[in-house]
Scaffold this motif. Structure first.
Motif, PDB file in Angstrom:
ATOM      1  N   GLU A   1      -9.098  -5.201  -0.983  1.00  0.00           N
ATOM      2  CA  GLU A   1      -8.737  -4.029  -0.736  1.00  0.00           C
ATOM      3  C   GLU A   1      -8.783  -3.278  -2.197  1.00  0.00           C
ATOM      4  O   GLU A   1      -9.375  -2.235  -2.211  1.00  0.00           O
ATOM      5  CB  GLU A   1      -7.750  -3.685   0.020  1.00  0.00           C
ATOM      6  CG  GLU A   1      -7.131  -2.419   0.232  1.00  0.00           C
ATOM      7  CD  GLU A   1      -5.752  -2.120   0.920  1.00  0.00           C
ATOM      8  OE1 GLU A   1      -5.299  -0.888   1.031  1.00  0.00           O
ATOM      9  OE2 GLU A   1      -4.968  -2.935   1.255  1.00  0.00           O
ATOM     10  N   TRP A   2      -8.035  -3.696  -3.339  1.00  0.00           N
ATOM     11  CA  TRP A   2      -7.975  -3.063  -4.372  1.00  0.00           C
ATOM     12  C   TRP A   2      -9.097  -3.753  -5.469  1.00  0.00           C
ATOM     13  O   TRP A   2      -8.598  -3.276  -6.489  1.00  0.00           O
ATOM     14  CB  TRP A   2      -6.665  -3.427  -4.789  1.00  0.00           C
ATOM     15  CG  TRP A   2      -5.714  -2.527  -3.870  1.00  0.00           C
ATOM     16  CD1 TRP A   2      -4.818  -2.988  -2.844  1.00  0.00           C
ATOM     17  CD2 TRP A   2      -5.134  -1.163  -4.179  1.00  0.00           C
ATOM     18  NE1 TRP A   2      -4.149  -1.871  -2.473  1.00  0.00           N
ATOM     19  CE2 TRP A   2      -4.240  -0.842  -2.949  1.00  0.00           C
ATOM     20  CE3 TRP A   2      -5.453  -0.140  -5.079  1.00  0.00           C
ATOM     21  CZ2 TRP A   2      -3.479   0.592  -3.029  1.00  0.00           C
ATOM     22  CZ3 TRP A   2      -4.768   0.985  -4.876  1.00  0.00           C
ATOM     23  CH2 TRP A   2      -3.870   1.379  -3.753  1.00  0.00           C
TER      24      TRP A   2
ATOM     25  N   ASP B   1       0.845  -1.001  -0.081  1.00  0.00           N
ATOM     26  CA  ASP B   1       0.042  -0.075   0.054  1.00  0.00           C
ATOM     27  C   ASP B   1       0.940   1.285   0.014  1.00  0.00           C
ATOM     28  O   ASP B   1       0.617   2.143  -0.666  1.00  0.00           O
ATOM     29  CB  ASP B   1      -1.129  -0.145   1.151  1.00  0.00           C
ATOM     30  CG  ASP B   1      -2.143  -1.107   1.242  1.00  0.00           C
ATOM     31  OD1 ASP B   1      -2.354  -1.644   0.005  1.00  0.00           O
ATOM     32  OD2 ASP B   1      -2.674  -1.444   2.293  1.00  0.00           O
TER      33      ASP B   1
END
Length: 201
Positions: free
Chosen positions: A71-72, A39
């Protein structure tokens, strides 16, 4: 393209790689490091994680796969044979497996995939430009273990013979799951296990 080398935690210190395309789309190969490390790099370089490519499913190579993919919204690739939901092979599933010889594109980057079972049933190697990501199939002067779940020494010998004949430039960097880097030419010429597999063909 921007390329980054990350290392997973002790005791395995698994090699992991993050590539960011010129358009800012990113791919992680073997998400073994801590989530925040990826990240941080993505934030600093304006990257968006689009793909996660696992060379195989062992726990020391896929530790951040689930969190990063959620998350992505990144597409997760791992062979179904290595998604067993066990302690050693913890992934319970992936978005896709790999087709032999397929090319996975991401902007100007492309990843050519070859199956190399032996260390695990679902092991693959991935070529992107002059980077050959080999997971635990081949190490500098050595090879991955075949005595763990999914391992097979006969299949490993077949994969090593296949590896030696891949259409890969001699100067291509061999980037293994553990340890130091080398080149394709160096491994083809000097790796005892590859030479032995070729002798016993």
């Amino acid at each position: 393209m921007k390329a980054f080398h990350l290392v997973g935690p002790a005791p395995f210190y698994t090699n992991s790689f993050l590539l960011i395309s010129d358009a800012g789309n990113a791919v992680v190969i073997d998400p073994a490091a801590e989530v925040q490390e990826y990240d941080k790099i993505l934030k600093e370089h304006g990257g968006r994680l689009s793909l996660i490519l696992c060379t195989h499913g062992h726990y020391d190579h896929v530790g951040s796969a689930g969190v990063l993919s959620r998350e992505w919204g990144a597409k997760l690739y791992c062979e179904p044979a290595d998604c067993r939901g066990t302690q050693l092979l913890p992934l319970k599933g992936s978005d896709s497996g790999y087709e032999e010889g397929e090319v996975i594109p991401l902007d100007e980057l492309s990843f050519t995939v070859w199956h190399t079972p032996g260390h695990t049933e679902g092991s693959v190697v991935l070529l992107c430009e002059n980077y050959l990501f080999v997971g635990d199939t081949v190490f500098q002067g050595s090879i991955g273990r075949t005595d763990l779940e999914g391992g097979d020494s006969r299949k490993m010998d077949e994969s090593l013979r296949k590896f030696a004949a891949l259409p890969v430039p001699a100067e291509a960097q061999v980037l293994p799951g553990h340890g130091d880097f080398s080149t394709f030419g160096q491994e083809a010429a000097t790796n005892f296990y590859i030479k032995n597999a070729l002798r016993n063909a």
